[in-house]
Design a protein around this motif. Structure first.
Motif, PDB file in Angstrom:
ATOM      1  N   MET A   1      16.218 -30.566  -2.816  1.00  0.00           N
ATOM      2  CA  MET A   1      16.070 -30.845  -1.405  1.00  0.00           C
ATOM      3  C   MET A   1      16.221 -29.547  -0.618  1.00  0.00           C
ATOM      4  N   GLU A   2      15.424 -29.395   0.375  1.00  0.00           N
ATOM      5  CA  GLU A   2      15.448 -28.214   1.233  1.00  0.00           C
ATOM      6  C   GLU A   2      15.361 -28.668   2.683  1.00  0.00           C
ATOM      7  N   LEU A   3      16.073 -27.974   3.546  1.00  0.00           N
ATOM      8  CA  LEU A   3      16.087 -28.333   4.956  1.00  0.00           C
ATOM      9  C   LEU A   3      15.957 -27.068   5.794  1.00  0.00           C
ATOM     10  N   GLU A   4      15.033 -27.099   6.752  1.00  0.00           N
ATOM     11  CA  GLU A   4      14.875 -25.980   7.679  1.00  0.00           C
ATOM     12  C   GLU A   4      15.013 -26.506   9.098  1.00  0.00           C
ATOM     13  N   LEU A   5      15.718 -25.742   9.932  1.00  0.00           N
ATOM     14  CA  LEU A   5      15.859 -26.125  11.333  1.00  0.00           C
ATOM     15  C   LEU A   5      16.150 -24.902  12.186  1.00  0.00           C
ATOM     16  N   ASP A   6      15.819 -25.047  13.457  1.00  0.00           N
ATOM     17  CA  ASP A   6      16.066 -23.994  14.441  1.00  0.00           C
ATOM     18  C   ASP A   6      17.074 -24.509  15.457  1.00  0.00           C
ATOM     19  N   VAL A   7      18.038 -23.652  15.790  1.00  0.00           N
ATOM     20  CA  VAL A   7      19.030 -24.023  16.805  1.00  0.00           C
ATOM     21  C   VAL A   7      19.176 -22.895  17.810  1.00  0.00           C
ATOM     22  N   LYS A   8      19.397 -23.279  19.045  1.00  0.00           N
ATOM     23  CA  LYS A   8      19.644 -22.326  20.132  1.00  0.00           C
ATOM     24  C   LYS A   8      21.065 -22.566  20.608  1.00  0.00           C
ATOM     25  N   ILE A   9      21.918 -21.561  20.457  1.00  0.00           N
ATOM     26  CA  ILE A   9      23.322 -21.692  20.825  1.00  0.00           C
ATOM     27  C   ILE A   9      23.492 -21.288  22.289  1.00  0.00           C
ATOM     28  N   THR A  10      24.055 -22.199  23.075  1.00  0.00           N
ATOM     29  CA  THR A  10      24.308 -21.941  24.494  1.00  0.00           C
ATOM     30  C   THR A  10      25.808 -21.713  24.703  1.00  0.00           C
ATOM     31  N   SER A  11      26.169 -21.343  25.911  1.00  0.00           N
ATOM     32  CA  SER A  11      27.590 -21.135  26.206  1.00  0.00           C
ATOM     33  C   SER A  11      28.373 -22.442  26.057  1.00  0.00           C
ATOM     34  N   SER A  12      27.763 -23.573  26.372  1.00  0.00           N
ATOM     35  CA  SER A  12      28.483 -24.846  26.213  1.00  0.00           C
ATOM     36  C   SER A  12      28.700 -25.181  24.733  1.00  0.00           C
ATOM     37  N   ASP A  13      27.762 -24.772  23.860  1.00  0.00           N
ATOM     38  CA  ASP A  13      27.957 -24.960  22.415  1.00  0.00           C
ATOM     39  C   ASP A  13      29.103 -24.086  21.920  1.00  0.00           C
ATOM     40  N   LEU A  14      29.152 -22.844  22.399  1.00  0.00           N
ATOM     41  CA  LEU A  14      30.242 -21.945  22.029  1.00  0.00           C
ATOM     42  C   LEU A  14      31.578 -22.471  22.540  1.00  0.00           C
ATOM     43  N   TYR A  15      31.585 -22.997  23.753  1.00  0.00           N
ATOM     44  CA  TYR A  15      32.806 -23.550  24.332  1.00  0.00           C
ATOM     45  C   TYR A  15      33.307 -24.730  23.498  1.00  0.00           C
ATOM     46  N   ASP A  16      32.400 -25.599  23.093  1.00  0.00           N
ATOM     47  CA  ASP A  16      32.742 -26.740  22.247  1.00  0.00           C
ATOM     48  C   ASP A  16      33.380 -26.260  20.949  1.00  0.00           C
ATOM     49  N   TYR A  17      32.779 -25.249  20.323  1.00  0.00           N
ATOM     50  CA  TYR A  17      33.310 -24.681  19.085  1.00  0.00           C
ATOM     51  C   TYR A  17      34.693 -24.055  19.318  1.00  0.00           C
ATOM     52  N   LEU A  18      34.811 -23.253  20.365  1.00  0.00           N
ATOM     53  CA  LEU A  18      36.087 -22.586  20.646  1.00  0.00           C
ATOM     54  C   LEU A  18      37.200 -23.589  20.942  1.00  0.00           C
ATOM     55  N   LEU A  19      36.882 -24.657  21.682  1.00  0.00           N
ATOM     56  CA  LEU A  19      37.882 -25.697  21.936  1.00  0.00           C
ATOM     57  C   LEU A  19      38.339 -26.336  20.630  1.00  0.00           C
ATOM     58  N   TYR A  20      37.380 -26.719  19.796  1.00  0.00           N
ATOM     59  CA  TYR A  20      37.740 -27.341  18.520  1.00  0.00           C
ATOM     60  C   TYR A  20      38.595 -26.381  17.691  1.00  0.00           C
ATOM     61  N   HIS A  21      38.104 -25.159  17.545  1.00  0.00           N
ATOM     62  CA  HIS A  21      38.777 -24.177  16.694  1.00  0.00           C
ATOM     63  C   HIS A  21      40.197 -23.893  17.189  1.00  0.00           C
ATOM     64  N   THR A  22      40.365 -23.777  18.486  1.00  0.00           N
ATOM     65  CA  THR A  22      41.675 -23.456  19.053  1.00  0.00           C
ATOM     66  C   THR A  22      42.639 -24.629  18.977  1.00  0.00           C
ATOM     67  N   TYR A  23      42.184 -25.813  19.384  1.00  0.00           N
ATOM     68  CA  TYR A  23      43.100 -26.947  19.473  1.00  0.00           C
ATOM     69  C   TYR A  23      43.346 -27.665  18.154  1.00  0.00           C
ATOM     70  N   THR A  24      42.661 -27.281  17.095  1.00  0.00           N
ATOM     71  CA  THR A  24      43.013 -27.813  15.787  1.00  0.00           C
ATOM     72  C   THR A  24      43.859 -26.801  15.018  1.00  0.00           C
ATOM     73  N   GLY A  25      44.095 -25.648  15.636  1.00  0.00           N
ATOM     74  CA  GLY A  25      44.935 -24.622  15.029  1.00  0.00           C
ATOM     75  C   GLY A  25      46.345 -24.651  15.590  1.00  0.00           C
ATOM     76  N   PHE A  26      47.205 -23.894  14.975  1.00  0.00           N
ATOM     77  CA  PHE A  26      48.626 -23.878  15.332  1.00  0.00           C
ATOM     78  C   PHE A  26      48.864 -23.414  16.762  1.00  0.00           C
ATOM     79  N   SER A  27      48.243 -22.323  17.174  1.00  0.00           N
ATOM     80  CA  SER A  27      48.532 -21.760  18.497  1.00  0.00           C
ATOM     81  C   SER A  27      48.112 -22.702  19.624  1.00  0.00           C
TER      82      SER A  27
END
Length: 159
Positions: A1-27
């Motif tokens: 199986m092979e999968l190809e896709l294109d994604v465009k990362i916006t500031s809101s996508d980065l914010y979503d990632y940073l929130l998840y990464h920060t609030y699931t971590g210790f600090s």
């Protein structure tokens, strides 16, 4: 199986990632917990400094992450154009223009989902972000590809 896709990362996508990464971590958890304790201390003592400190602690992190995401989206050339992902049984390759990087599935750390994205951690601090709006009908295929090639204990994706 092979999968190809294109994604465009916006500031809101980065914010979503940073929130998840920060609030699931210790600090992130510790900062929120201390902020809540300070607000509780204000309630019992009526010292406004506790209220101010608690609100600042709780509000600081989301605000700073929002600004960081905006700045990264504006200043990092990687986020200017869509990223092309190709996933195979061997691993994941991501390309943009002339640049291409490939990584084996065995080096992926974990896969998680938020309300907005599917996040595939390629190290403790770096990840590939797949915004759900860009996935369309390929969302299930992406989840299947990740689930097939990573150990179940590393995959925490909820549709």
């Amino acid at each position: 199986m092979e999968l190809e896709l294109d994604v465009k990362i916006t500031s809101s996508d980065l914010y979503d990632y940073l929130l998840y990464h920060t609030y699931t971590g210790f600090s992130g958890m510790l900062g929120t917990l201390v902020g809540v304790f300070l607000i509780m201390a204000f309630i019992s003592t009526q010292y406004f400094i506790y209220l101010i400190a608690g609100v600042v602690l709780i509000a600081y992190m989301p605000c700073s992450l929002f600004l960081k995401a905006k700045q990264q989206a504006l200043n990092n050339p990687v986020f200017k154009e869509p990223l092309h992902y190709k996933m195979t049984a061997e691993g994941i390759s991501v390309s943009q223009g002339e640049n291409e990087e490939t990584q084996g599935w065995e080096s992926c750390v974990k896969a998680v989902s938020t309300a907005r994205s599917i996040i595939l951690y390629t190290s403790r601090t770096t990840a590939s972000i797949f915004p759900k709006r860009d996935l369309g009908e390929k969302k299930e295929s992406l989840i299947q590809m990740i689930s097939t090639h990573m150990p179940p204990k590393k995959v925490k994706i909820r549709c």
